[in-house]
Design a protein around this motif. Structure first.
Motif, PDB file in Angstrom:
ATOM      1  N   HIS A  47       8.862   4.526  -2.863  1.00  0.00           N
ATOM      2  CA  HIS A  47       7.918   5.161  -3.790  1.00  0.00           C
ATOM      3  C   HIS A  47       6.860   4.146  -4.186  1.00  0.00           C
ATOM      4  O   HIS A  47       7.191   3.013  -4.518  1.00  0.00           O
TER       5      HIS A  47
ATOM      6  N   VAL B 206       5.388   4.617   2.150  1.00  0.00           N
ATOM      7  CA  VAL B 206       5.790   5.911   2.722  1.00  0.00           C
ATOM      8  C   VAL B 206       6.522   5.709   4.044  1.00  0.00           C
ATOM      9  O   VAL B 206       7.539   6.358   4.308  1.00  0.00           O
ATOM     10  N   LEU B 207       6.050   4.797   4.871  1.00  0.00           N
ATOM     11  CA  LEU B 207       6.699   4.541   6.164  1.00  0.00           C
ATOM     12  C   LEU B 207       8.131   4.040   6.000  1.00  0.00           C
ATOM     13  O   LEU B 207       8.957   4.175   6.897  1.00  0.00           O
ATOM     14  N   ARG B 208       8.442   3.462   4.848  1.00  0.00           N
ATOM     15  CA  ARG B 208       9.778   2.932   4.592  1.00  0.00           C
ATOM     16  C   ARG B 208      10.568   3.791   3.598  1.00  0.00           C
ATOM     17  O   ARG B 208      11.576   3.368   3.075  1.00  0.00           O
ATOM     18  N   GLU B 209      10.043   5.009   3.337  1.00  0.00           N
ATOM     19  CA  GLU B 209      10.672   5.970   2.433  1.00  0.00           C
ATOM     20  C   GLU B 209      10.794   5.429   1.016  1.00  0.00           C
ATOM     21  O   GLU B 209      11.684   5.812   0.259  1.00  0.00           O
TER      22      GLU B 209
ATOM     23  N   THR C  44       0.851  -1.188   0.000  1.00  0.00           N
ATOM     24  CA  THR C  44       0.000   0.000   0.000  1.00  0.00           C
ATOM     25  C   THR C  44       0.890   1.242   0.000  1.00  0.00           C
ATOM     26  O   THR C  44       2.065   1.174   0.352  1.00  0.00           O
ATOM     27  N   ARG C  45       0.289   2.338  -0.379  1.00  0.00           N
ATOM     28  CA  ARG C  45       1.017   3.612  -0.371  1.00  0.00           C
ATOM     29  C   ARG C  45       1.525   3.919   1.042  1.00  0.00           C
ATOM     30  O   ARG C  45       2.670   4.329   1.223  1.00  0.00           O
ATOM     31  N   ASN C  46       0.702   3.706   2.065  1.00  0.00           N
ATOM     32  CA  ASN C  46       1.111   3.995   3.445  1.00  0.00           C
ATOM     33  C   ASN C  46       2.310   3.150   3.856  1.00  0.00           C
ATOM     34  O   ASN C  46       3.231   3.647   4.506  1.00  0.00           O
ATOM     35  N   TRP C  47       2.315   1.860   3.524  1.00  0.00           N
ATOM     36  CA  TRP C  47       3.436   0.978   3.860  1.00  0.00           C
ATOM     37  C   TRP C  47       4.715   1.492   3.202  1.00  0.00           C
ATOM     38  O   TRP C  47       5.772   1.546   3.822  1.00  0.00           O
TER      39      TRP C  47
END
Length: 86
Positions: free
Chosen positions: A82, A77-80, A72-75
């Motif tokens: 794309h 983002v949390l790991r920097e 997912t996008r959230n996963w």
């Protein structure tokens, strides 16, 4: 993509590596540098991602996370990483 089930990449530097559509079930990616790698469509079911650098890596909804669920996008983002829609 490559078939890398159970591969041992502990501490490996794999920056900018193209792993698109690879199967990496139960791979050991502990402390691996996957920054800027292409992981779109990669199946990471059961893979160990502890201390794995995913900064700038490309993920998509077709990327399967260690949990067996789609990325997912959230996963990302949390790991920097794309997140792309392809």
């Amino acid at each position: 993509g490559a078939k890398l089930t159970g591969a041992q990449f502990h501490g490996t530097r794999m920056q900018e590596c193209n792993l698109q559509n690879s199967v990496m079930h139960n791979a050991n990616l502990f402390n691996t540098d996957l920054s800027d790698a292409d992981l779109r469509g990669t199946d990471l079911t059961g893979a160990q991602l502890l201390d794995t650098n995913l900064k700038g890596a490309r993920l998509s909804a077709s990327t399967i996370l260690p949990s067996g669920k789609p990325a997912t996008r959230n996963w990302a983002v949390l790991r920097e990483a794309h997140f792309t829609n392809d």
